[in-house]
Write an enzyme that holds these catalytic residues in place. Structure first.
Site, PDB file in Angstrom:
ATOM      1  NE  ARG A   1      38.451  45.521  54.479  1.00  0.00           N
ATOM      2  CZ  ARG A   1      38.410  45.713  53.190  1.00  0.00           C
ATOM      3  NH1 ARG A   1      37.244  45.852  52.584  1.00  0.00           N
ATOM      4  NH2 ARG A   1      39.502  45.787  52.476  1.00  0.00           N
TER       5      ARG A   1
ATOM      6  CD  GLU B   1      42.172  41.068  58.051  1.00  0.00           C
ATOM      7  OE1 GLU B   1      40.958  41.068  57.815  1.00  0.00           O
ATOM      8  OE2 GLU B   1      42.779  40.135  58.587  1.00  0.00           O
TER       9      GLU B   1
HETATM   10  C1  LIG Z   1      51.366  43.894  61.599  1.00  0.00           C
HETATM   11  C2  LIG Z   1      50.846  43.707  60.217  1.00  0.00           C
HETATM   12  C3  LIG Z   1      50.282  42.491  59.856  1.00  0.00           C
HETATM   13  C4  LIG Z   1      49.828  42.282  58.558  1.00  0.00           C
HETATM   14  N1  LIG Z   1      49.344  41.047  58.205  1.00  0.00           N
HETATM   15  C5  LIG Z   1      49.082  40.795  56.890  1.00  0.00           C
HETATM   16  C6  LIG Z   1      48.755  39.471  56.468  1.00  0.00           C
HETATM   17  O1  LIG Z   1      48.661  38.533  57.252  1.00  0.00           O
HETATM   18  N2  LIG Z   1      48.571  39.252  55.144  1.00  0.00           N
HETATM   19  C7  LIG Z   1      48.667  40.251  54.222  1.00  0.00           C
HETATM   20  O2  LIG Z   1      48.470  39.958  53.036  1.00  0.00           O
HETATM   21  N3  LIG Z   1      48.955  41.511  54.601  1.00  0.00           N
HETATM   22  C8  LIG Z   1      49.164  41.817  55.900  1.00  0.00           C
HETATM   23  N4  LIG Z   1      49.489  43.088  56.301  1.00  0.00           N
HETATM   24  C9  LIG Z   1      49.603  44.122  55.279  1.00  0.00           C
HETATM   25  C10 LIG Z   1      48.550  45.206  55.383  1.00  0.00           C
HETATM   26  O3  LIG Z   1      47.306  44.727  54.952  1.00  0.00           O
HETATM   27  C11 LIG Z   1      49.065  46.401  54.592  1.00  0.00           C
HETATM   28  O4  LIG Z   1      50.108  46.974  55.353  1.00  0.00           O
HETATM   29  C12 LIG Z   1      47.997  47.409  54.285  1.00  0.00           C
HETATM   30  O5  LIG Z   1      47.065  46.894  53.376  1.00  0.00           O
HETATM   31  C13 LIG Z   1      48.577  48.710  53.727  1.00  0.00           C
HETATM   32  O6  LIG Z   1      49.485  48.453  52.696  1.00  0.00           O
HETATM   33  P1  LIG Z   1      50.949  49.155  52.737  1.00  0.00           P
HETATM   34  O7  LIG Z   1      51.518  48.905  54.064  1.00  0.00           O
HETATM   35  O8  LIG Z   1      51.676  48.709  51.546  1.00  0.00           O
HETATM   36  O9  LIG Z   1      50.634  50.695  52.630  1.00  0.00           O
HETATM   37  P2  LIG Z   1      50.316  51.520  51.294  1.00  0.00           P
HETATM   38  O10 LIG Z   1      49.279  50.810  50.499  1.00  0.00           O
HETATM   39  O11 LIG Z   1      51.586  51.862  50.631  1.00  0.00           O
HETATM   40  O12 LIG Z   1      49.655  52.812  51.911  1.00  0.00           O
HETATM   41  C14 LIG Z   1      50.420  53.884  52.466  1.00  0.00           C
HETATM   42  C15 LIG Z   1      49.440  55.006  52.815  1.00  0.00           C
HETATM   43  O13 LIG Z   1      48.780  55.457  51.625  1.00  0.00           O
HETATM   44  C16 LIG Z   1      47.376  55.354  51.789  1.00  0.00           C
HETATM   45  N5  LIG Z   1      46.741  55.020  50.503  1.00  0.00           N
HETATM   46  C17 LIG Z   1      47.076  54.011  49.655  1.00  0.00           C
HETATM   47  N6  LIG Z   1      46.247  54.006  48.603  1.00  0.00           N
HETATM   48  C18 LIG Z   1      45.361  55.022  48.793  1.00  0.00           C
HETATM   49  C19 LIG Z   1      44.259  55.536  48.076  1.00  0.00           C
HETATM   50  N7  LIG Z   1      43.840  54.965  46.922  1.00  0.00           N
HETATM   51  N8  LIG Z   1      43.587  56.580  48.579  1.00  0.00           N
HETATM   52  C20 LIG Z   1      43.949  57.146  49.754  1.00  0.00           C
HETATM   53  N9  LIG Z   1      45.000  56.714  50.483  1.00  0.00           N
HETATM   54  C21 LIG Z   1      45.685  55.659  50.020  1.00  0.00           C
HETATM   55  C22 LIG Z   1      47.177  54.256  52.818  1.00  0.00           C
HETATM   56  O14 LIG Z   1      45.906  54.371  53.451  1.00  0.00           O
HETATM   57  C23 LIG Z   1      48.330  54.540  53.762  1.00  0.00           C
HETATM   58  O15 LIG Z   1      47.982  55.599  54.630  1.00  0.00           O
HETATM   59  C24 LIG Z   1      49.899  43.329  57.614  1.00  0.00           C
HETATM   60  C25 LIG Z   1      50.440  44.565  57.993  1.00  0.00           C
HETATM   61  C26 LIG Z   1      50.928  44.751  59.267  1.00  0.00           C
HETATM   62  C27 LIG Z   1      51.524  46.075  59.619  1.00  0.00           C
END
Ligand SMILES: Cc1cc2nc3c(=O)[nH]c(=O)nc-3n(C[C@H](O)[C@H](O)[C@H](O)COP(=O)(O)OP(=O)(O)OC[C@H]3O[C@@H](n4cnc5c(N)ncnc54)[C@H](O)[C@@H]3O)c2cc1C
Length: 377
Positions: free
Chosen positions: A234, A354
């Protein structure tokens, strides 16, 4: 010295190629090798493992410079540093010797961190990828990983999988998987809004066999290791956001001095000056929060809350700064002729990966409550 090295490389090599990379999606393989040669893939990794051992503050400064040059390169650099640091910290001596020098030198091109899955993003505890004991004493990994930065390019991936489905979060373990492991394949490449020079792929693990020595840390320690890595990561993403925002603010200031409307440079219209003043203030605050988190990490002190605060503030305000930078450029800011359009697209994801901003707020509030309880006790 680390900052100077990074700034020199970023201005001389990365920035001039950034616009072209955004258009043709070129992965920066050569640049990563060169950054490895400069010691920037293992800034906080011990020297005995090939790193620069310059600490978390130097790492943050280097990331800021690289991101100001090209944010796409910065994300690959950030993940590689994160994986190398994690192995240097918790890996066995054999794992450290086998992998860390290759990661930080660029021999592996870069590292990847495969935690997220299609149905498990903010909630990695919901992952379904499994690792089962193989007959030969090793492990067989099966499942799908989503959003993996450099997942198609990395010589080494950290892959998280469930080893004991009965045990909740303590069921997750971390494995070191070679990029060319049989059964590991790319099932989809994402077409993203920004960071076009960085690849983001879905990976399928179709009975990927690894040896017993691939297990990182103990069985069931994977969730804890992911959280350790992400806490440091982070700071890297906060630094990336600061770097992108600084580049955008510099471009906006330059433009505001050059562009004339109503007979004077637009910077002399107070509305423009006010926007730049807000942006400069947010940028300073974001930089200081980020460096504080890095300093706490470097001192071996608790930095969970500080790291989340830095990421939350820096990424949210970096997006606002890039928005201001476009406004200051007027219509020209909405075109690919000026770098602020790319900065606006590149910076957006820093609020998501992250740990989203919403998740950072959860971490900050949790730490606040813990500190309150400790004071009350
Ligand atoms: C370009 C890119 C590169 C990435 N690189 C990596 C990588 O190298 N390795 C890896 O492992 N991952 C990677 N990620 C994944 C990234 O860490 C996730 O996209 C992120 O953690 C969010 O997960 P999600 O997309 O499934 O969204 P979700 O978890 O489905 O979230 C959707 C929305 O709901 C909100 N939300 C979810 N839970 C809660 C809660 N408890 N309270 C309030 N709000 C909530 C979120 O904040 C978001 O606004 C990458 C993503 C992108 C877009």
């Amino acid at each position: 010295m680390v900052r100077r090295t990074a700034r020199d490389y970023a201005t001389r090599v990365l920035a001039p190629r950034a616009a072209a990379r955004d258009v043709d999606n070129t992965f920066p393989a050569e640049e990563l090798r060169e950054l490895g040669g400069l010691g920037l893939l293992g800034v906080a990794v011990p020297e005995k493992l090939g790193g620069s051992e310059a600490g978390a503050v130097a790492y943050s400064l280097a990331m800021q410079e690289i991101a100001a040059g090209d944010a796409s390169v910065a994300v690959a650099v950030s993940v590689t540093n994160m994986v190398a640091e994690l192995i240097a910290r918790v890996g066995s001596e054999a794992q450290q010797r086998a992998h860390v020098p290759r990661l930080v030198s660029g021999e592996y091109v870069c590292g990847a961190f495969a935690l997220s899955e299609p149905q498990a993003g903010s909630d990695p505890g919901a992952m379904t990828t499994t690792a089962k004991r193989s007959g030969g004493g090793g492990w067989v990994l099966r499942g799908t990983k989503q959003w993996i930065t450099s997942g198609d390019r990395a010589g080494l991936l950290g892959v998280w999988a469930v080893t004991n489905p009965e045990a909740g979060q303590r069921s997750i373990s971390a494995f070191l998987v070679p990029g060319n492991a049989p059964g590991l394949g790319v099932s989809r490449a994402e077409h993203k809004m920004g960071l076009h020079g960085s690849t983001t792929v879905q990976l399928v693990l179709d009975d990927v066999e690894v040896g017993e020595d691939a297990l990182l840390g103990g069985e069931g320690e994977g969730f804890k290791l992911a959280m350790i890595a992400l806490s440091g990561g982070r700071i890297g993403i906060a630094s990336q956001a600061v770097g992108i925002a600084r580049g955008a603010l510099e471009a906006a200031t330059r433009y505001a001095l050059e562009r004339t409307q109503f007979g004077k440079p637009i910077v002399e219209h107070q509305a423009i000056g006010n926007m730049l003043a807000d942006a400069a203030t947010w940028l300073d605050a974001a930089t200081l929060l980020t460096l504080r988190a890095a300093w706490l990490k470097e001192q071996g002190r608790s930095y969970t809350q500080a790291g989340s605060m830095a990421k939350l503030f820096a990424t949210e305000h970096a997006c606002k700064i890039c928005d201001i930078a476009i406004q200051v450029h007027g219509g020209y800011g909405y075109t690919r002729d000026f770098p602020v359009e790319r900065a606006y697209r590149d910076v957006r994801v820093t609020r998501i990966y992250e740990g989203t901003s919403e998740i950072q707020r959860i971490v900050i509030a949790r730490e606040l409550i813990k500190a309150h309880a400790a004071r009350a006790a």
